[in-house]
Design a protein around this motif. Structure first.
Motif, PDB file in Angstrom:
ATOM      1  N   GLU A  11     -14.663   4.067  37.700  1.00 52.33           N
ATOM      2  CA  GLU A  11     -13.809   4.801  37.471  1.00 52.33           C
ATOM      3  C   GLU A  11     -13.681   4.426  35.902  1.00 52.33           C
ATOM      4  OE1 GLU A  11     -13.711   8.589  39.059  1.00 52.33           O
ATOM      5  OE2 GLU A  11     -15.297   7.704  40.768  1.00 52.33           O
ATOM      6  N   GLU A  12     -13.692   5.204  34.970  1.00 54.32           N
ATOM      7  CA  GLU A  12     -12.348   5.648  34.071  1.00 54.32           C
ATOM      8  C   GLU A  12     -11.777   6.530  33.746  1.00 54.32           C
ATOM      9  OE1 GLU A  12     -12.117   2.701  32.109  1.00 54.32           O
ATOM     10  OE2 GLU A  12     -12.975   1.501  32.697  1.00 54.32           O
ATOM     11  N   SER A  13     -10.836   6.729  32.409  1.00 53.77           N
ATOM     12  CA  SER A  13     -10.097   7.938  32.392  1.00 53.77           C
ATOM     13  C   SER A  13     -10.994   8.636  31.840  1.00 53.77           C
ATOM     14  CB  SER A  13      -9.273   7.503  31.265  1.00 53.77           C
ATOM     15  OG  SER A  13     -10.434   6.936  29.840  1.00 53.77           O
ATOM     16  N   GLN A  14     -11.381  10.256  31.994  1.00 49.87           N
ATOM     17  CA  GLN A  14     -12.306  10.895  31.307  1.00 49.87           C
ATOM     18  C   GLN A  14     -12.235  11.021  30.020  1.00 49.87           C
ATOM     19  OE1 GLN A  14     -12.018  15.749  30.865  1.00 49.87           O
ATOM     20  NE2 GLN A  14     -10.997  14.949  32.377  1.00 49.87           N
ATOM     21  N   LEU A  15     -11.153  10.375  28.878  1.00 45.59           N
ATOM     22  CA  LEU A  15     -11.179  10.237  27.622  1.00 45.59           C
ATOM     23  C   LEU A  15     -12.186   9.386  27.577  1.00 45.59           C
ATOM     24  CD1 LEU A  15      -9.836  11.100  24.429  1.00 45.59           C
ATOM     25  CD2 LEU A  15      -7.983   9.009  24.700  1.00 45.59           C
ATOM     26  N   ILE A  16     -12.145   8.070  27.620  1.00 43.01           N
ATOM     27  CA  ILE A  16     -13.352   6.985  27.324  1.00 43.01           C
ATOM     28  C   ILE A  16     -14.718   7.641  28.141  1.00 43.01           C
ATOM     29  CG2 ILE A  16     -14.209   4.908  27.907  1.00 43.01           C
ATOM     30  CD1 ILE A  16     -10.619   4.078  28.905  1.00 43.01           C
ATOM     31  N   GLU A  17     -14.507   8.134  28.676  1.00 44.32           N
ATOM     32  CA  GLU A  17     -15.580   8.453  29.522  1.00 44.32           C
ATOM     33  C   GLU A  17     -16.668   9.480  28.555  1.00 44.32           C
ATOM     34  OE1 GLU A  17     -18.533  11.055  33.332  1.00 44.32           O
ATOM     35  OE2 GLU A  17     -16.057   9.694  33.346  1.00 44.32           O
ATOM     36  N   VAL A  18     -15.951  10.462  27.599  1.00 47.95           N
ATOM     37  CA  VAL A  18     -15.945  11.839  27.316  1.00 47.95           C
ATOM     38  C   VAL A  18     -16.590  11.367  25.839  1.00 47.95           C
ATOM     39  CG1 VAL A  18     -14.413  12.226  26.686  1.00 47.95           C
ATOM     40  CG2 VAL A  18     -16.148  14.244  26.967  1.00 47.95           C
ATOM     41  N   LEU A  19     -15.844  10.015  25.800  1.00 50.84           N
ATOM     42  CA  LEU A  19     -15.965   9.951  24.404  1.00 50.84           C
ATOM     43  C   LEU A  19     -17.523   8.730  23.777  1.00 50.84           C
ATOM     44  CD1 LEU A  19     -12.728   8.844  23.247  1.00 50.84           C
ATOM     45  CD2 LEU A  19     -13.954  10.598  21.726  1.00 50.84           C
ATOM     46  N   CYS A  20     -17.733   8.273  25.078  1.00 47.77           N
ATOM     47  CA  CYS A  20     -19.022   7.642  25.338  1.00 47.77           C
ATOM     48  C   CYS A  20     -19.974   8.133  25.610  1.00 47.77           C
ATOM     49  CB  CYS A  20     -18.646   6.228  25.853  1.00 47.77           C
ATOM     50  SG  CYS A  20     -17.604   4.572  25.630  1.00 47.77           S
ATOM     51  N   THR A  21     -19.757   8.699  26.551  1.00 51.54           N
ATOM     52  CA  THR A  21     -21.570   9.879  26.245  1.00 51.54           C
ATOM     53  C   THR A  21     -21.694  10.589  25.805  1.00 51.54           C
ATOM     54  OG1 THR A  21     -19.716  11.060  27.822  1.00 51.54           O
ATOM     55  CG2 THR A  21     -20.834  10.366  29.005  1.00 51.54           C
ATOM     56  N   ASN A  22     -20.494  11.542  24.731  1.00 46.62           N
ATOM     57  CA  ASN A  22     -20.776  12.631  23.507  1.00 46.62           C
ATOM     58  C   ASN A  22     -21.392  12.183  22.559  1.00 46.62           C
ATOM     59  OD1 ASN A  22     -19.532  15.275  24.357  1.00 46.62           O
ATOM     60  ND2 ASN A  22     -18.628  14.013  25.827  1.00 46.62           N
ATOM     61  N   THR A  23     -20.537  10.938  22.249  1.00 48.55           N
ATOM     62  CA  THR A  23     -21.609   9.864  20.902  1.00 48.55           C
ATOM     63  C   THR A  23     -23.437   9.942  20.797  1.00 48.55           C
ATOM     64  OG1 THR A  23     -21.243   8.290  22.056  1.00 48.55           O
ATOM     65  CG2 THR A  23     -19.666   8.319  20.613  1.00 48.55           C
ATOM     66  N   GLY A  24     -24.055   9.933  21.881  1.00 48.72           N
ATOM     67  CA  GLY A  24     -25.445   9.940  21.753  1.00 48.72           C
ATOM     68  C   GLY A  24     -25.424  11.524  21.555  1.00 48.72           C
ATOM     69  N   ILE A  25     -25.090  12.391  22.043  1.00 49.78           N
ATOM     70  CA  ILE A  25     -25.596  13.480  21.976  1.00 49.78           C
ATOM     71  C   ILE A  25     -25.278  14.191  19.845  1.00 49.78           C
ATOM     72  CG2 ILE A  25     -23.208  15.300  22.181  1.00 49.78           C
ATOM     73  CD1 ILE A  25     -27.090  16.245  23.509  1.00 49.78           C
ATOM     74  N   ILE A  26     -24.046  13.391  19.843  1.00 55.46           N
ATOM     75  CA  ILE A  26     -23.954  13.814  18.338  1.00 55.46           C
ATOM     76  C   ILE A  26     -25.130  12.602  17.701  1.00 55.46           C
ATOM     77  CG2 ILE A  26     -22.254  13.186  16.216  1.00 55.46           C
ATOM     78  CD1 ILE A  26     -20.005  12.839  18.543  1.00 55.46           C
ATOM     79  N   ALA A  27     -25.592  11.719  17.613  1.00 56.96           N
ATOM     80  CA  ALA A  27     -26.816  11.126  16.906  1.00 56.96           C
ATOM     81  C   ALA A  27     -27.879  12.011  17.489  1.00 56.96           C
ATOM     82  CB  ALA A  27     -26.551   9.552  17.512  1.00 56.96           C
ATOM     83  N   ILE A  28     -28.210  12.149  18.319  1.00 54.30           N
ATOM     84  CA  ILE A  28     -29.233  12.753  18.558  1.00 54.30           C
ATOM     85  C   ILE A  28     -29.308  14.612  18.002  1.00 54.30           C
ATOM     86  CG2 ILE A  28     -30.580  14.634  20.273  1.00 54.30           C
ATOM     87  CD1 ILE A  28     -29.528  12.341  22.256  1.00 54.30           C
ATOM     88  N   SER A  29     -28.448  15.194  18.085  1.00 56.35           N
ATOM     89  CA  SER A  29     -27.824  16.110  16.997  1.00 56.35           C
ATOM     90  C   SER A  29     -28.222  16.220  15.647  1.00 56.35           C
ATOM     91  CB  SER A  29     -26.459  17.231  16.890  1.00 56.35           C
ATOM     92  OG  SER A  29     -26.022  17.622  18.469  1.00 56.35           O
ATOM     93  N   ILE A  30     -27.914  14.923  14.591  1.00 55.46           N
ATOM     94  CA  ILE A  30     -27.965  14.685  13.618  1.00 55.46           C
ATOM     95  C   ILE A  30     -30.051  14.655  13.610  1.00 55.46           C
ATOM     96  CG2 ILE A  30     -27.622  12.467  11.947  1.00 55.46           C
ATOM     97  CD1 ILE A  30     -24.762  12.429  12.804  1.00 55.46           C
ATOM     98  N   LEU A  31     -30.205  14.176  14.438  1.00 58.09           N
ATOM     99  CA  LEU A  31     -31.824  12.998  14.128  1.00 58.09           C
ATOM    100  C   LEU A  31     -32.451  14.424  14.619  1.00 58.09           C
ATOM    101  CD1 LEU A  31     -32.179  10.280  16.072  1.00 58.09           C
ATOM    102  CD2 LEU A  31     -32.893  10.260  14.483  1.00 58.09           C
ATOM    103  N   PHE A  32     -32.205  15.817  15.190  1.00 60.32           N
ATOM    104  CA  PHE A  32     -32.798  17.426  15.576  1.00 60.32           C
ATOM    105  C   PHE A  32     -32.358  17.507  14.497  1.00 60.32           C
ATOM    106  CE2 PHE A  32     -32.687  21.112  16.053  1.00 60.32           C
ATOM    107  CZ  PHE A  32     -34.310  21.831  16.979  1.00 60.32           C
ATOM    108  N   LEU A  33     -30.942  17.499  13.589  1.00 58.48           N
ATOM    109  CA  LEU A  33     -31.236  18.878  12.159  1.00 58.48           C
ATOM    110  C   LEU A  33     -31.516  18.679  11.227  1.00 58.48           C
ATOM    111  CD1 LEU A  33     -27.773  19.391  12.530  1.00 58.48           C
ATOM    112  CD2 LEU A  33     -28.912  21.039  12.985  1.00 58.48           C
ATOM    113  N   GLY A  34     -31.818  16.683  10.694  1.00 57.96           N
ATOM    114  CA  GLY A  34     -32.331  15.547  10.143  1.00 57.96           C
ATOM    115  C   GLY A  34     -33.605  16.807  10.224  1.00 57.96           C
ATOM    116  N   LYS A  35     -34.336  16.194  11.364  1.00 59.33           N
ATOM    117  CA  LYS A  35     -36.133  16.598  11.639  1.00 59.33           C
ATOM    118  C   LYS A  35     -36.425  18.221  10.613  1.00 59.33           C
ATOM    119  CE  LYS A  35     -37.720  13.040  14.432  1.00 59.33           C
ATOM    120  NZ  LYS A  35     -39.288  12.453  13.292  1.00 59.33           N
ATOM    121  N   SER A  36     -35.216  19.247  11.962  1.00 61.29           N
ATOM    122  CA  SER A  36     -35.654  20.387  10.923  1.00 61.29           C
ATOM    123  C   SER A  36     -35.780  20.619   9.868  1.00 61.29           C
ATOM    124  CB  SER A  36     -34.207  21.068  12.386  1.00 61.29           C
ATOM    125  OG  SER A  36     -34.194  20.943  13.260  1.00 61.29           O
TER     126      SER A  36
END
Length: 309
Positions: free
Chosen positions: A193-218
């Motif tokens: 159990e962690e704070s929502q802030l820490i959880e959302v920052l950690c888990t959403n960094t992955g989607i940011i990196a994937i979005s950069i990869l996806f947009l770059g490939k597109s």
């Protein structure tokens, strides 16, 4: 004091990520509607939707003020995390052609992630209502499997890029490592159990990196397709010009065949063998072509007729 929005359990940072992901989802859906054959885009849209669902349910639930039973809220919140964690390997297997992930994406994830969720967070929790005990038991296998699968994914990426690695591919490889690393945190936050802030920052960094990869490939793919269209247009224009020139000089179909073979660099003997005609006949055709076009050599003929490559 927690920075919550609209009297809900959603942190302001979570809310910002939700807004950004909604905007990205709408934009990508609009683009997909023009190109429904783009399978990578639909996979990315599913990933984006699952991340959005995870942020919303993880931010809202559990909340006694919502007219949904607390057990259902908890099942939904944990279920969104398990769904997100389960889809990640499949996305990387398909989007980046990591063939070594096939078994895990199709069989390992349902067996070691979704099955424990169904057993402990749905069936057992519905029976005993003891969330803390169910978390301790239900997260053992998923956490161990997540760490093993993380290692396998790292190795798959390294194997994919270890040959012919250039600067751009090296950056892409680093971006992929950055994208999958937060994936393991999805199972970790299910246990701790962690704070929502820490959880959302950690888990959403992955989607940011994937979005950069996806947009770059597109962008790269769009540029390649645009270049091909330009090349086809150029060739088409040259072909039309060549055909007009042949009509203007009244070349026969056989003479046009010979002109094209001359352009390819074939000798008169090779042309005769290819067209099954005598060498003398080829020579006569060439002389007729020279007379009609008013040239006296191959180079001048090619330049005058604008023969496409």
């Amino acid at each position: 004091m927690a920075m919550l929005v609209f009297g809900t359990q959603i942190h302001i940072v979570t809310f910002i990520f939700i807004l950004l992901e909604i905007c990205m989802l709408i934009f990508q859906l609009a683009y997909y509607s023009f190109r429904p054959q783009d399978k990578n885009r639909i996979r990315y849209l599913i990933l984006l939707f699952l991340m959005l669902f995870y942020n919303i349910t993880g931010g809202l639930f559990p909340d006694p003020g919502i007219n949904i039973s607390i057990p259902i809220q908890i099942m939904t919140a944990y279920g969104s995390g398990f769904l997100m964690a389960s889809y990640f390997p499949f996305y990387f297997y398909k989007a980046f052609d990591l063939s070594s992930l096939r078994w895990h994406a199709l069989f390992g994830v349902p067996l070691f992630l979704m099955l424990p969720y169904a057993v402990f967070f749905v069936i057992v929790y519905a029976i005993n209502g003891n969330l803390k005990a169910d978390i301790k038991l239900g997260m053992i296998v998923p956490l161990i499997y997540a760490l093993v699968l993380l290692w396998i994914m790292f190795n798959s990426i390294r194997e994919k890029y270890k040959r012919n690695r250039n600067k751009n591919e090296y950056l892409e490889e680093l971006a992929m490592y950055s994208a999958i690393t937060p994936w393991a945190s999805l199972t970790f936050f299910g246990l701790v159990e962690e704070s929502q802030l820490i959880e959302v920052l950690c888990t959403n960094t992955g989607i940011i990196a994937i979005s950069i990869l996806f947009l770059g490939k597109s962008i790269k793919r769009e540029r390649e397709e645009y270049g091909k269209l330009q090349e086809l247009g150029r060739i088409g224009s040259q072909r039309e010009e060549f055909e007009e020139q042949c009509k203007f000089y009244r070349l026969t179909n056989r003479e046009i065949q010979i002109v094209l073979l001359v352009r390819e660099g074939l000798t008169y003997k090779e042309i005769s063998e290819k067209l099954f005609i005598a060498g003398k006949t080829v020579d006569n055709h060439v002389q007729n072509i020279y007379e009609k076009t008013e040239v006296n050599n191959k180079v001048a003929l090619i330049q005058k007729l604008h023969i496409y490559p």
